[in-house]
Design a protein around this motif. Structure first.
Motif, short mmCIF file in Angstrom:
data_model
loop_
_atom_site.label_atom_id
_atom_site.label_comp_id
_atom_site.label_asym_id
_atom_site.label_seq_id
_atom_site.Cartn_x
_atom_site.Cartn_y
_atom_site.Cartn_z
N GLU A 1 10.47 -6.90 6.07
CA GLU A 1 9.78 -6.86 4.79
C GLU A 1 10.16 -5.63 3.98
OE1 GLU A 1 5.68 -7.04 5.71
OE2 GLU A 1 5.66 -9.18 6.03
N VAL A 2 10.45 -4.54 4.67
CA VAL A 2 10.81 -3.31 3.98
C VAL A 2 12.31 -3.10 4.16
CG1 VAL A 2 10.47 -0.83 3.83
CG2 VAL A 2 8.55 -2.32 4.40
N SER A 3 13.03 -3.13 3.07
CA SER A 3 14.48 -2.94 3.13
C SER A 3 14.95 -2.47 1.77
CB SER A 3 15.18 -4.26 3.50
OG SER A 3 15.01 -5.20 2.47
N ARG A 4 16.24 -2.24 1.67
CA ARG A 4 16.81 -1.80 0.40
C ARG A 4 16.50 -2.80 -0.70
NH1 ARG A 4 23.24 -2.08 -0.05
NH2 ARG A 4 22.64 -4.03 0.89
N ALA A 5 16.50 -4.08 -0.38
CA ALA A 5 16.27 -5.12 -1.38
C ALA A 5 14.85 -5.67 -1.34
CB ALA A 5 17.27 -6.27 -1.17
N GLY A 6 13.99 -5.07 -0.54
CA GLY A 6 12.64 -5.58 -0.38
C GLY A 6 11.66 -4.95 -1.35
N ASN A 7 10.41 -4.91 -0.94
CA ASN A 7 9.34 -4.36 -1.77
C ASN A 7 9.62 -2.89 -2.09
OD1 ASN A 7 6.72 -2.87 -2.17
ND2 ASN A 7 5.96 -4.96 -2.17
N ALA A 8 9.80 -2.57 -3.37
CA ALA A 8 10.23 -1.22 -3.77
C ALA A 8 9.20 -0.16 -3.40
CB ALA A 8 10.51 -1.19 -5.27
N ARG A 9 7.91 -0.48 -3.57
CA ARG A 9 6.88 0.52 -3.28
C ARG A 9 6.87 0.86 -1.80
NH1 ARG A 9 2.11 1.20 -1.15
NH2 ARG A 9 2.00 -0.95 -0.45
N LYS A 10 6.92 -0.16 -0.96
CA LYS A 10 6.89 0.08 0.48
C LYS A 10 8.17 0.79 0.94
CE LYS A 10 5.04 -2.83 3.32
NZ LYS A 10 4.78 -4.05 4.10
N ALA A 11 9.30 0.40 0.39
CA ALA A 11 10.56 1.05 0.76
C ALA A 11 10.53 2.52 0.39
CB ALA A 11 11.74 0.35 0.09
N SER A 12 9.98 2.83 -0.79
CA SER A 12 9.89 4.22 -1.24
C SER A 12 9.01 5.04 -0.30
CB SER A 12 9.33 4.26 -2.67
OG SER A 12 9.08 5.59 -3.07
N ALA A 13 7.88 4.48 0.13
CA ALA A 13 6.98 5.19 1.03
C ALA A 13 7.65 5.47 2.37
CB ALA A 13 5.71 4.39 1.23
N HIS A 14 8.40 4.51 2.87
CA HIS A 14 9.08 4.71 4.15
C HIS A 14 10.17 5.79 4.01
CE1 HIS A 14 7.07 1.03 5.31
NE2 HIS A 14 7.43 1.26 6.56
N LEU A 15 10.90 5.75 2.91
CA LEU A 15 11.96 6.73 2.71
C LEU A 15 11.38 8.14 2.59
CD1 LEU A 15 14.93 7.29 2.35
CD2 LEU A 15 14.69 6.79 -0.09
N LYS A 16 10.25 8.28 1.88
CA LYS A 16 9.61 9.59 1.77
C LYS A 16 9.16 10.09 3.13
CE LYS A 16 7.94 9.33 -3.01
NZ LYS A 16 6.74 9.27 -3.88
N SER A 17 8.68 9.19 3.97
CA SER A 17 8.24 9.58 5.31
C SER A 17 9.42 10.09 6.14
CB SER A 17 7.58 8.39 6.01
OG SER A 17 7.04 8.77 7.24
N VAL A 18 10.56 9.41 6.03
CA VAL A 18 11.76 9.86 6.74
C VAL A 18 12.17 11.25 6.25
CG1 VAL A 18 14.21 9.43 7.15
CG2 VAL A 18 12.59 7.53 7.18
N LEU A 19 12.18 11.43 4.94
CA LEU A 19 12.61 12.71 4.37
C LEU A 19 11.70 13.85 4.80
CD1 LEU A 19 13.61 11.60 0.75
CD2 LEU A 19 15.14 12.23 2.63
N GLU A 20 10.38 13.61 4.83
CA GLU A 20 9.45 14.65 5.26
C GLU A 20 9.72 15.07 6.70
OE1 GLU A 20 5.36 13.79 4.71
OE2 GLU A 20 5.43 13.89 2.52
N LYS A 21 9.96 14.09 7.54
CA LYS A 21 10.14 14.39 8.96
C LYS A 21 11.48 15.07 9.23
CE LYS A 21 6.88 11.01 10.65
NZ LYS A 21 5.97 12.09 11.08
N ILE A 22 12.45 14.84 8.36
CA ILE A 22 13.74 15.51 8.51
C ILE A 22 13.68 16.91 7.87
CG2 ILE A 22 16.17 15.47 7.86
CD1 ILE A 22 15.39 13.52 10.08
N ASN A 23 13.13 17.01 6.65
CA ASN A 23 13.13 18.28 5.94
C ASN A 23 12.12 19.27 6.48
OD1 ASN A 23 15.10 17.30 4.23
ND2 ASN A 23 13.64 16.55 2.70
#
Length: 466
Positions: A268-290
């Motif tokens: 359900e969450v992918s590059r071409a999927g729901n933009a809001r959910k994809a954005s939230a997942h990407l932010k979570s990844v960035l926080e855990k890396i940064n």
């Protein structure tokens, strides 16, 4: 050196093939691979974090390697039923965070372990994986589906209605993700781990999809849809990242990863999927890396790399994989649990090998080149900019498909061959920059080919210019 990635892939394939047996599936056993054999948890039968990982059977092994593991869980179902009644006075099957050796009973009575209720959904998803790769309809109907129905039955009794009619999970503790303030509050349990709902939601949706697609009777389908409608929305932090718990601020310095499951579990969450959910997942990844890179272990980094690939972030995925090689790989290239370059390697006193980390490495690597979701195969969804040419052969996909892929950026040529072991219909999603596909009319803005059909034993070849 790109060759190190290929070497890591073949090592992962070897570890997968040699690490599963009917008696001791070493996916979930740290003892035999540990430097410290006296570790209290070395022979714990399962670990929810590892079960949550998407199966690699189709990607780097064979589907039949999963069968002994699934049969082992099915043989323990009487114990799982006892757990549901004794621990929570509930119905269905409750699989604990850690299994006592040789049984399905809890190996730990710690509050946080008994409050981890994710394992049933993890095993259920594993059973769905096995069916999608093996296409063994008889086994699914007679063994997997009855087991999964009892697992879901537990959650329908365990979750209760809270404010606004939305469901609550309490007690609730997701492993590998301790929120800020947990130690100081000293309450011992949590409420509504985001992972609880994402994993159970993924399981129910997959079961419904399988039953509808393969004409399997599922009398409770309407009740399950109504149950899903009462799930709470994904909890977000003030920064818009995925929160690990509904009632605590997310701690970006934790190694929490399970709340990201739906980004590579249900599709359900992918590059071409729901933009809001994809954005939230990407932010979570960035926080855990940064903000929390030194709190990560090899397993959590493998998941973050996999999520990055599924979100189309190829360069980010490969940066994480490179870091895993430099800081977590042993001389044999088997991944260690903790960073061997700094003090985090000795925080738990046992820097054991983690086979799942190697397998996640391979899964992330492959997912950047080929991914699959609900019958659509995506080609090069997150290819890193430095990877100019490559090939994959014999890649096993769901529903009995096998794919060969060859690409060369300098010449702009790609060849794809897909063979079916059973009759199947599927779609092919290409990437922007494709100029033509021999024998097919495509929209250059959205280069996809829908409703492709193959008979058993037949193949299709796609000659692509980009």
């Amino acid at each position: 050196d790109p060759l190190i990635f290929e070497k890591m892939f073949y090592l992962s394939k070897y570890l997968y093939a040699s690490g599963v047996s009917a008696l001791a599936p070493t996916w979930f056993v740290t003892g035999p691979w540990s430097y410290y054999y006296a570790s209290d948890s070395a022979l714990a039968g399962t670990s929810t974090e590892l079960m949550a990982m998407q199966s690699l059977a189709g990607m780097i092994g064979k589907a039949d390697k999963m069968l002994p593991l699934i049969e082992a869980f099915d043989q323990l179902k009487d114990d799982f039923k006892k757990n549901a009644g004794r621990i929570y006075r509930s119905a269905g099957y409750m699989i604990p965070q850690q299994l006592a050796v040789g049984t399905g009973l809890p190996a730990s009575t710690k509050v946080q372990d008994l409050s981890t209720v994710l394992a049933g959904a993890c095993v259920g998803n594993l059973m769905c994986d096995y069916f999608m790769y093996s296409q063994d309809l008889k086994f699914f109907k007679e063994t997997s589906l009855p087991f999964i129905q009892e697992v879901i039955n537990f959650y329908t009794k365990y979750f209760y209605e809270g404010e606004g009619g939305k469901l609550v999970s309490l007690p609730s503790f997701a492993p590998m993700g301790v929120p800020a303030g947990y130690e100081s509050k000293n309450i011992g349990v949590m409420r509504s781990a985001t992972a609880d709902f994402t994993l159970v939601r993924a399981l129910i949706k997959r079961v419904i999809d399988i039953c509808l697609s393969y004409s399997i009777a599922l009398p409770e389908i309407v009740d399950l849809q109504n149950f899903l409608n009462r799930f709470p929305p994904v909890a977000l932090t003030e920064s818009g990242a995925i929160a690990e718990y509904a009632d605590f601020k997310n701690s970006p310095k934790s190694a929490g990863v399970l709340q990201l499951f739906d980004s590579f579990g249900t599709g359900e969450v992918s590059r071409a999927g729901n933009a809001r959910k994809a954005s939230a997942h990407l932010k979570s990844v960035l926080e855990k890396i940064n903000d929390g890179i030194f709190s990560q272990n090899s397993y959590s980094l493998g998941v973050l790399a996999l999520v990055s690939a599924r979100l189309g972030q190829g360069d980010a995925c490969y940066k994480i994989l490179k870091y895993m090689i430099s800081s977590f790989a042993s001389k044999s290239l088997v991944m260690q649990q903790f960073d061997h370059k700094n003090m985090s390697a000795i925080t738990l006193g046992d820097n054991y090998f983690n086979l799942a980390s190697n397998e996640l490495f391979a899964k992330a690597l492959l997912s950047s080149l080929v991914s699959e979701s609900y019958g659509v195969i995506s080609i090069l969804p997150a290819k890193p900019t430095w990877l100019k040419e490559g090939s994959l052969t014999g890649l096993q996909l769901e529903r009995g498909l096998v794919l060969d892929l060859f690409f060369d950026d300098e010449k702009g040529n790609m060849l794809i061959k897909i063979k079916a072991s059973k009759q199947v219909t599927f779609g092919l999603a290409l990437f922007k920059g494709v100029k033509r596909v021999k024998g097919y009319e495509i929209n250059l803005e959205n280069p996809t080919i829908d409703n492709l059909s193959l008979q058993s034993g037949k193949s299709l070849t796609f000659e692509i210019k980009y």
